[in-house]
Design a protein around this motif. Structure first.
Motif, PDB file in Angstrom:
ATOM      1  N   ARG A  97       0.548  -1.316   0.019  1.00  0.00           N
ATOM      2  CA  ARG A  97      -0.039  -0.019   0.150  1.00  0.00           C
ATOM      3  C   ARG A  97       0.775   1.378   0.109  1.00  0.00           C
ATOM      4  O   ARG A  97       1.742   1.430   0.703  1.00  0.00           O
ATOM      5  CB  ARG A  97      -0.969   0.054   1.182  1.00  0.00           C
ATOM      6  N   GLY A  98       0.782   2.058  -1.041  1.00  0.00           N
ATOM      7  CA  GLY A  98       1.584   3.299  -0.935  1.00  0.00           C
ATOM      8  C   GLY A  98       1.642   3.989  -2.305  1.00  0.00           C
ATOM      9  O   GLY A  98       0.801   3.851  -3.390  1.00  0.00           O
ATOM     10  N   PHE A  99       3.035   4.256  -2.438  1.00  0.00           N
ATOM     11  CA  PHE A  99       3.388   5.463  -3.647  1.00  0.00           C
ATOM     12  C   PHE A  99       4.638   4.894  -4.321  1.00  0.00           C
ATOM     13  O   PHE A  99       5.382   4.583  -3.655  1.00  0.00           O
ATOM     14  CB  PHE A  99       3.232   6.762  -3.182  1.00  0.00           C
ATOM     15  N   VAL A 100       4.635   5.336  -5.569  1.00  0.00           N
ATOM     16  CA  VAL A 100       6.028   5.251  -6.171  1.00  0.00           C
ATOM     17  C   VAL A 100       6.112   6.829  -6.815  1.00  0.00           C
ATOM     18  O   VAL A 100       5.183   7.126  -7.542  1.00  0.00           O
ATOM     19  CB  VAL A 100       6.003   4.096  -7.396  1.00  0.00           C
ATOM     20  N   LEU A 101       7.356   7.168  -6.682  1.00  0.00           N
ATOM     21  CA  LEU A 101       7.616   8.694  -6.988  1.00  0.00           C
ATOM     22  C   LEU A 101       8.818   8.578  -7.991  1.00  0.00           C
ATOM     23  O   LEU A 101       9.804   8.074  -7.391  1.00  0.00           O
ATOM     24  CB  LEU A 101       7.673   9.782  -5.922  1.00  0.00           C
ATOM     25  N   THR A 102       8.872   8.785  -9.017  1.00  0.00           N
ATOM     26  CA  THR A 102       9.926   8.748  -9.743  1.00  0.00           C
ATOM     27  C   THR A 102      10.574   9.979 -10.459  1.00  0.00           C
ATOM     28  O   THR A 102       9.656  10.526 -11.257  1.00  0.00           O
ATOM     29  CB  THR A 102       9.858   7.575 -11.136  1.00  0.00           C
ATOM     30  N   ILE A 103      11.638  10.400 -10.514  1.00  0.00           N
ATOM     31  CA  ILE A 103      12.108  11.659 -10.978  1.00  0.00           C
ATOM     32  C   ILE A 103      13.222  11.314 -12.183  1.00  0.00           C
ATOM     33  O   ILE A 103      13.899  10.786 -11.632  1.00  0.00           O
ATOM     34  CB  ILE A 103      12.776  12.748 -10.041  1.00  0.00           C
ATOM     35  N   ASP A 104      12.956  11.947 -13.052  1.00  0.00           N
ATOM     36  CA  ASP A 104      14.042  11.751 -14.082  1.00  0.00           C
ATOM     37  C   ASP A 104      13.876  12.307 -15.226  1.00  0.00           C
ATOM     38  O   ASP A 104      12.769  12.979 -15.563  1.00  0.00           O
ATOM     39  CB  ASP A 104      14.133  10.206 -14.613  1.00  0.00           C
ATOM     40  N   TYR A 105      14.677  12.364 -16.412  1.00  0.00           N
ATOM     41  CA  TYR A 105      14.489  13.036 -17.595  1.00  0.00           C
ATOM     42  C   TYR A 105      14.047  11.917 -18.584  1.00  0.00           C
ATOM     43  O   TYR A 105      14.546  10.837 -18.515  1.00  0.00           O
ATOM     44  CB  TYR A 105      15.624  13.752 -18.122  1.00  0.00           C
ATOM     45  N   GLY A 106      13.008  12.499 -19.354  1.00  0.00           N
ATOM     46  CA  GLY A 106      12.369  11.276 -20.423  1.00  0.00           C
ATOM     47  C   GLY A 106      11.213  11.915 -20.997  1.00  0.00           C
ATOM     48  O   GLY A 106      10.778  13.099 -20.849  1.00  0.00           O
ATOM     49  N   HIS A 107      10.570  11.149 -21.488  1.00  0.00           N
ATOM     50  CA  HIS A 107       9.259  11.463 -22.570  1.00  0.00           C
ATOM     51  C   HIS A 107       8.308  10.257 -22.403  1.00  0.00           C
ATOM     52  O   HIS A 107       8.478   9.232 -21.944  1.00  0.00           O
ATOM     53  CB  HIS A 107       9.611  11.390 -23.912  1.00  0.00           C
TER      54      HIS A 107
END
Ligand SMILES: C[S@@+](CC[C@H](N)C(=O)[O-])C[C@H]1O[C@@H](n2cnc3c(N)ncnc32)[C@H](O)[C@@H]1O
Length: 371
Positions: A233-243
């Motif tokens: 239960r919860g979240f996934v947070l992904t920071i990156d460059y892309g499209h």
């Protein structure tokens, strides 16, 4: 010739050409000679990331994680898993801020700093010594097997995962392999090494144009599927460059997005110094959505870093930039550093933030309030 180039040339001579994904894996993660297996000391000569710019990046993330904890109904333990924690710089910013400004959240927080490079884990141990001793944080070489309630997040992990490279040739997809001709690495087009590559493009309804080259980020797909499986239960947070796939594979990207980085210079000299330069490919956010969805992750939104940080910081006019007793020169410097993170021409529009949730169907996050 670098030591790794000599090893790879010998391996190819004995066993034949290798896929580009295998070549990239060795260049970045060979246990002795891989680029990321080295301690971080020389790294600022090649690139820097958002946590290097100013602690405000981690402080605003901490506010977002505290809100996630609220949305999960304040569980007594909130597992915050940072994938690719590097030397622990971002972890330190998050933990310090949570401890002083978000005490209720801090009491529930259990931080796992996941980093696969042993050299960087050693550096992390110094950086996070206080939190490790208190048992608030633990280093790990892999994601915990089960995350009952929490968030898994990463900054610039997925662009550093190995990719297969393909080319549409004579009406069909062929794969780029790496061979060696008299000491020089050369590329060879061969049949696909795995049918997962054609499945990757088919699932996204992508057909490349004749002559177009592209990357297939199979490892990123496996990664998101695996963390989705481990998260209860919860979240996934992904920071990156892309499209999104429609942009990533359009006619502006006929040669793909792979780049080599050394001394802040990007190049297409992928074979110039194996193990001594960074290799990176833009992230495919459509693939992350799709492969996440297969394991129960629902996408909440994809936004630029600009919008993400503005949404989190505007509430208190970015007061988190400052500390008591800070002089005016330092305040001005801090505001300029914030601009680097937020301005579209800085990191603001180069980086995107993907937010996904599992079993929190009514989640409403401040970062996405503009959507
Ligand atoms: C570009 S660096 C980013 C480091 C850090 N997140 C930052 O923002 O400065 C990529 C990092 O990912 C790590 N890494 C790569 N694959 C990993 C994996 N499967 N699990 C954990 N860390 C990984 C590398 O060792 C490297 O430290």
């Amino acid at each position: 010739m670098t030591p790794l180039a000599a090893l790879l040339a010998e391996r190819i001579r004995r066993f034949g050409p290798i896929t580009f994904a295998e070549y990239m894996r060795e260049c970045l993660y060979h246990p002795v000679h891989g680029y990321y297996s080295q301690p971080e000391s020389a790294r600022f000569t090649d690139y820097y990331t958002s946590p290097d710019v100013h602690p405000i990046f981690g402080r605003l993330l901490a506010r977002q994680f505290a809100e996630m904890w609220e949305q999960l109904d304040r569980p007594s333990e909130f597992l915050l898993v940072e994938a690719a924690a590097g030397v622990g710089r971002l972890a330190k910013h998050i933990l310090e801020f949570a401890q002083t400004k978000l005490p209720d959240f801090y009491a529930a927080l259990r931080y796992v700093a996941v980093e696969r490079s042993p050299a960087r884990c050693d550096q992390m141990a110094e950086q996070l010594a206080r939190f490790l001793q208190e048992g608030k944080c633990r280093p790990s070489i892999e994601i915990p097997a089960l995350i009952p309630a929490g968030c898994i997040f990463s900054n610039e992990l997925l662009d550093a995962l190995p990719v297969h490279r393909v080319r549409q040739q004579e009406g069909r997809l062929q794969e780029i392999f790496v061979a060696n001709d008299g000491g020089t690495f050369v590329e060879l087009l061969m049949p696909l090494s795995t049918c997962a590559i054609s499945e990757y493009f088919a699932a996204q309804h992508i057909t490349l144009e004749e002559g177009q080259q592209a990357e297939a980020g199979l490892e990123a797909c496996d990664w998101i599927g695996e963390i989705a499986r481990r998260l209860e239960r919860g979240f996934v947070l992904t920071i990156d460059y892309g499209h999104e796939a429609a942009d990533l594979f359009d006619s502006h990207h006929m040669a793909g997005t792979l780049l080599a980085y050394a001394k802040h210079q990007a190049s297409e000299s992928f074979y110039a110094a194996p193990g001594e330069q960074d290799l990176t490919a833009h992230v495919n956010f459509t693939a992350l959505r799709l492969w996440g969805q297969r394991r129960g992750l629902e996408t909440l939104g994809l936004i630029h870093q600009t919008a993400f940080l503005l949404a989190l910081g505007q509430g208190n006019q970015f007061a988190d930039l400052y500390y008591d007793g800070m002089d005016e020169t330092d305040r001005v410097r801090a505001r300029l550093q914030l601009k680097t993170l937020i301005f579209p021409e800085g990191m603001g529009e180069r980086f995107q933030v993907l937010l996904q949730q599992k079993s929190v169907p009514l989640a409403k996050l401040t970062a996405l309030c503009a959507l």
